[in-house]
Write a protein that holds these residues in place. Structure first.
Motif, PDB file in Angstrom:
ATOM      1  N   GLN A  24       0.846  -1.177   0.000  1.00  0.00           N
ATOM      2  CA  GLN A  24       0.000   0.000   0.000  1.00  0.00           C
ATOM      3  C   GLN A  24       0.888   1.236   0.000  1.00  0.00           C
ATOM      4  OE1 GLN A  24      -2.777  -0.181   3.229  1.00  0.00           O
ATOM      5  NE2 GLN A  24      -3.480  -2.223   2.716  1.00  0.00           N
ATOM      6  N   HIS A 191     -11.911  -0.541   6.989  1.00  0.00           N
ATOM      7  CA  HIS A 191     -11.789  -0.499   5.533  1.00  0.00           C
ATOM      8  C   HIS A 191     -13.161  -0.573   4.858  1.00  0.00           C
ATOM      9  CE1 HIS A 191      -7.336  -1.922   5.623  1.00  0.00           C
ATOM     10  NE2 HIS A 191      -7.410  -0.622   5.453  1.00  0.00           N
ATOM     11  N   CYS A 199     -17.895   4.405  -2.304  1.00  0.00           N
ATOM     12  CA  CYS A 199     -18.331   3.645  -3.482  1.00  0.00           C
ATOM     13  C   CYS A 199     -19.828   3.782  -3.733  1.00  0.00           C
ATOM     14  CB  CYS A 199     -17.971   2.172  -3.319  1.00  0.00           C
ATOM     15  SG  CYS A 199     -16.189   1.894  -3.183  1.00  0.00           S
ATOM     16  N   ASP A 204     -18.074  -1.861  -6.837  1.00  0.00           N
ATOM     17  CA  ASP A 204     -17.051  -0.875  -6.489  1.00  0.00           C
ATOM     18  C   ASP A 204     -16.449  -1.175  -5.118  1.00  0.00           C
ATOM     19  OD1 ASP A 204     -17.464   0.453  -8.859  1.00  0.00           O
ATOM     20  OD2 ASP A 204     -18.870   1.905  -8.003  1.00  0.00           O
ATOM     21  N   ARG A 207     -13.977  -3.962  -5.539  1.00  0.00           N
ATOM     22  CA  ARG A 207     -12.740  -3.478  -6.161  1.00  0.00           C
ATOM     23  C   ARG A 207     -11.907  -2.681  -5.152  1.00  0.00           C
ATOM     24  NH1 ARG A 207     -14.988  -0.673  -9.768  1.00  0.00           N
ATOM     25  NH2 ARG A 207     -15.224  -2.374 -11.253  1.00  0.00           N
ATOM     26  N   TYR A 208     -12.574  -1.863  -4.343  1.00  0.00           N
ATOM     27  CA  TYR A 208     -11.867  -1.057  -3.330  1.00  0.00           C
ATOM     28  C   TYR A 208     -11.167  -1.964  -2.318  1.00  0.00           C
ATOM     29  CZ  TYR A 208     -11.149   2.271   0.500  1.00  0.00           C
ATOM     30  OH  TYR A 208     -10.588   3.045   1.498  1.00  0.00           O
ATOM     31  N   GLU A 210     -10.211  -5.062  -2.680  1.00  0.00           N
ATOM     32  CA  GLU A 210      -9.101  -5.773  -3.321  1.00  0.00           C
ATOM     33  C   GLU A 210      -7.864  -4.880  -3.399  1.00  0.00           C
ATOM     34  OE1 GLU A 210     -11.622  -8.868  -6.178  1.00  0.00           O
ATOM     35  OE2 GLU A 210     -11.000  -6.910  -6.960  1.00  0.00           O
ATOM     36  N   GLN A 211      -8.083  -3.581  -3.593  1.00  0.00           N
ATOM     37  CA  GLN A 211      -6.965  -2.641  -3.613  1.00  0.00           C
ATOM     38  C   GLN A 211      -6.308  -2.514  -2.240  1.00  0.00           C
ATOM     39  OE1 GLN A 211      -8.808   0.924  -5.127  1.00  0.00           O
ATOM     40  NE2 GLN A 211      -8.692   0.252  -7.263  1.00  0.00           N
ATOM     41  N   GLN A 212      -7.062  -2.817  -1.182  1.00  0.00           N
ATOM     42  CA  GLN A 212      -6.511  -2.788   0.178  1.00  0.00           C
ATOM     43  C   GLN A 212      -5.807  -4.094   0.537  1.00  0.00           C
ATOM     44  OE1 GLN A 212      -6.752   0.299   1.417  1.00  0.00           O
ATOM     45  NE2 GLN A 212      -7.940   0.619  -0.464  1.00  0.00           N
ATOM     46  N   GLY A 213      -5.777  -5.047  -0.389  1.00  0.00           N
ATOM     47  CA  GLY A 213      -5.051  -6.291  -0.163  1.00  0.00           C
ATOM     48  C   GLY A 213      -5.906  -7.473   0.240  1.00  0.00           C
TER      49      GLY A 213
END
Length: 275
Positions: A24, A191, A199, A204, A207-208, A210-213
């Motif tokens: 991140q 999160h 979102c 969305d 996807r958000y 997944e971006q946080q791991g």
């Protein structure tokens, strides 16, 4: 000495986290995090190489039993502050060899990684539950087995004794459940709260996250697996799929109503005309 054990789906995610930390922030921040971990590989068993090579090797062998959905064993062993410097690298490797025998993966692939990014020494063991013969190491009663292993190692190596895990203490010595805070759940909850606020749809939100791991399972419900391969259902943190959909709908309605309220506030009432 405290031990934790879990199973997971992704060798890549687990090894990336142990070698690099959470991916991140900026590239510079990621490099700082990786340096802070002070990663040291203590031992290999039936495998060798850097992070990418290990990942490929583990994945290839796990294919020998494709029916197993969670081939990853991730075990952490933490030592008390008072035990700092008591054990050398060979002691730690020997301890893990005993651990591997107790859990039945001593003939399988595993790697032992030491971290010094916290106030106490700790080890991580990533093992393949699938052996070269296609057989799978059992994860049954793992909580009780890791506790028994820690007690045995404390005696054998003269380490500081710690209380047994909460489940095995006498009732009067247990920590009240209300006083315990699961930081993983709190982080996931935070999160998700941010995701819902930012979102406009469940897609969305996925996807958000997944971006946080997180690995996100979306179907009739929703579940999240963090980088340490710990899985939580959304309902466990107050964010079941229906809850997320309801909150998103409420937010959408509030956004649609906002321009109407602002318009009403800008219209001044006309003064009456005297005759």
């Amino acid at each position: 000495m405290v031990g934790k054990i879990g199973t997971g789906k992704s060798f890549r995610g687990c090894l990336n986290y142990l070698f690099q930390g959470r991916l991140q922030g900026t590239k510079e921040e990621q490099q700082i995090t990786a340096r802070q971990k002070q990663v040291e590989v203590i031992a290999h068993n039936q495998c060798f190489g850097d992070r990418l090579q290990l990942t490929r090797e583990f994945i290839e062998v796990s294919k020998l039993n494709p029916k197993v959905s969670k081939p990853v064993f991730h075990i952490s062993v933490s030592f008390a502050h008072a035990d700092a410097g008591k054990l050398n690298a060979q002691d730690k490797a020997d301890m893990v060899e005993r651990l591997a025998k107790d859990f039945g993966f001593h003939n399988n692939q595993y790697v032992v990684i030491a971290h010094r990014d916290t106030g106490h020494e700790h080890l991580h063991v990533v093992a393949n539950r699938i052996g070269y013969d296609g057989k799978t190491a059992s994860d049954s009663n793992s909580y009780k087995r890791i506790a028994a292993y820690c007690r045995a190692m404390e005696l054998e190596y003269g380490l500081t004794k710690v209380l047994s895990p909460n489940k095995f203490l006498r009732p009067e010595r247990r920590v009240a459940q209300s006083q315990r805070v699961d930081q993983r759940k709190e982080t996931l909850k935070r999160h998700l709260s941010q995701a819902v606020q930012q979102c406009g749809s469940v897609t969305d939100v996925k996807r958000y996250m997944e971006q946080q791991g997180y690995e996100v399972e979306l179907g009739r419900g929703i579940a999240f697996t963090d980088v340490q391969q710990v899985r939580f259902k959304g309902s466990q943190v107050g964010y079941a799929l229906l809850d997320i959909e309801r909150k998103l709908k409420q937010q959408q309605q509030q956004k649609q109503a906002q321009p109407v309220r602002e318009k009403e506030q800008t219209i001044k009432p006309s003064k009456g005309v005297r005759i």
